[in-house]
Enzyme design. Structure first.
Site, mmCIF file in Angstrom:
data_model
loop_
_atom_site.group_PDB
_atom_site.id
_atom_site.type_symbol
_atom_site.label_atom_id
_atom_site.label_comp_id
_atom_site.label_asym_id
_atom_site.label_seq_id
_atom_site.Cartn_x
_atom_site.Cartn_y
_atom_site.Cartn_z
ATOM 1 N N SER A 71 0.849 -1.189 0.000
ATOM 2 C CA SER A 71 0.000 0.000 0.000
ATOM 3 C C SER A 71 0.880 1.234 0.000
ATOM 4 O O SER A 71 2.032 1.192 0.461
ATOM 5 C CB SER A 71 -0.884 0.002 1.254
ATOM 6 O OG SER A 71 -1.500 1.266 1.452
ATOM 7 N N TYR A 118 -2.081 -0.584 10.274
ATOM 8 C CA TYR A 118 -2.184 -0.996 8.877
ATOM 9 C C TYR A 118 -0.936 -0.567 8.114
ATOM 10 O O TYR A 118 -0.353 -1.349 7.353
ATOM 11 C CB TYR A 118 -3.432 -0.374 8.255
ATOM 12 C CG TYR A 118 -3.621 -0.701 6.794
ATOM 13 C CD1 TYR A 118 -4.143 -1.931 6.401
ATOM 14 C CD2 TYR A 118 -3.284 0.213 5.804
ATOM 15 C CE1 TYR A 118 -4.329 -2.240 5.058
ATOM 16 C CE2 TYR A 118 -3.469 -0.080 4.462
ATOM 17 C CZ TYR A 118 -3.982 -1.310 4.097
ATOM 18 O OH TYR A 118 -4.160 -1.610 2.764
ATOM 19 N N LYS A 135 1.917 -3.011 6.178
ATOM 20 C CA LYS A 135 2.251 -2.925 4.759
ATOM 21 C C LYS A 135 3.717 -2.555 4.547
ATOM 22 O O LYS A 135 4.331 -2.954 3.539
ATOM 23 C CB LYS A 135 1.334 -1.914 4.063
ATOM 24 C CG LYS A 135 -0.126 -2.361 4.000
ATOM 25 C CD LYS A 135 -0.288 -3.716 3.316
ATOM 26 C CE LYS A 135 -1.743 -4.089 3.104
ATOM 27 N NZ LYS A 135 -1.904 -5.381 2.392
#
Length: 253
Positions: free
Chosen positions: A139, A152, A156
């Site tokens: 991401s 998150y 990533k």
């Protein structure tokens, strides 16, 4: 005319919805045999039935080492040696460094990062003699600060670092396996829609003319990049972080 992945054998995790579903369909259109991996058995079986004999569904918890072994074995037993692995499965949980819990952080790392570690380990083992391509879904949040998604983002970033290390290992040990990470900005999937309840698509989708600061691409746009990285067209690329972000770095949020 042969497709870009004609008769190659692929496994796509999180393949029953969103980018995974679009990628499964595109790989099939381009000639591959595809294993659809997902924890959602109902959706996965329905998609496999829709796709026909060149697809098979395997129920797969990507955090389970045993499930990884079983999923790869099932696909190879059905179609032959694995050529392509798309590590697409993932989850999104909001939370800043103040509000997120340790349990949430650990869940994000387990589903998003541990799954790629297991996939790379077993994917390299399956492909190291014949060669192949592994693509890990990362991401833009791996390098772009997003304060309300600290866990998150960390998961990533771990995917990106793991990708580089795995690609280098393969090169130094003579394994003809390419390993790359794909870093999209937002993608208009059920996961994004759940994170922005009630927000109309036109305010989320990237549109160069009408909404240049929109954050989201459509799943099929990202699937096309995954197809390129999976195919022999990208045979010179390994250990790369491919950004599919519509120049978000210079746009602000």
């Amino acid at each position: 005319m042969a497709g870009r992945v004609q008769n190659k054998v692929a496994l796509v995790t999180g393949g029953a919805s969103g980018v995974g579903r679009a990628t499964v369909q595109l790989l099939l259109e381009e000639g591959a045999f595809v294993g659809i991996s997902d924890i959602n058995a109902e959706a996965g079986q329905a998609l496999a039935q829709e796709c026909g004999e060149r697809a098979v569904f395997v129920r797969h918890d990507v955090t389970s080492e045993a499930d990884w072994s079983a999923a790869i074995a099932a696909v190879q037993q059905r179609f032959g040696p694995l050529d392509i692995l798309i590590n697409n499965a993932g989850i999104l949980i909001p939370g800043s460094i103040e509000t997120a819990t340790l349990a949430q952080f650990r869940q994000l790392m387990q589903v998003n990062a541990d799954s790629c570690s297991l996939g790379c380990q077993q994917g390299v083992a399956a492909m190291q003699e014949r060669g192949g391509s592994i693509v890990n879904m990362a991401s833009v949040s791996s390098w772009l600060p997003i304060e309300n998604y600290a866990g998150y983002s960390a998961s990533k970033a771990a995917v990106a670092a793991l990708t580089r290390a795995t690609a280098l290992w393969c090169r130094k040990n003579g394994h003809p396996v390419r390993v790359n990470s794909l870093h999209p900005d937002g993608i208009y999937t059920p996961m994004m829609q759940a994170s922005a309840p009630g927000v109309p698509p036109q305010f989320l989708l990237f549109d160069a003319k009408n909404n240049p600061k929109g954050r989201a691409a459509m799943p099929e746009h990202i699937a096309k990049v995954l197809l390129f990285l999976a195919s022999d067209d990208s045979q010179a690329i390994s250990g790369a972080e491919i950004r599919a972000d519509s120049a978000i770095l210079g746009m602000g949020l």
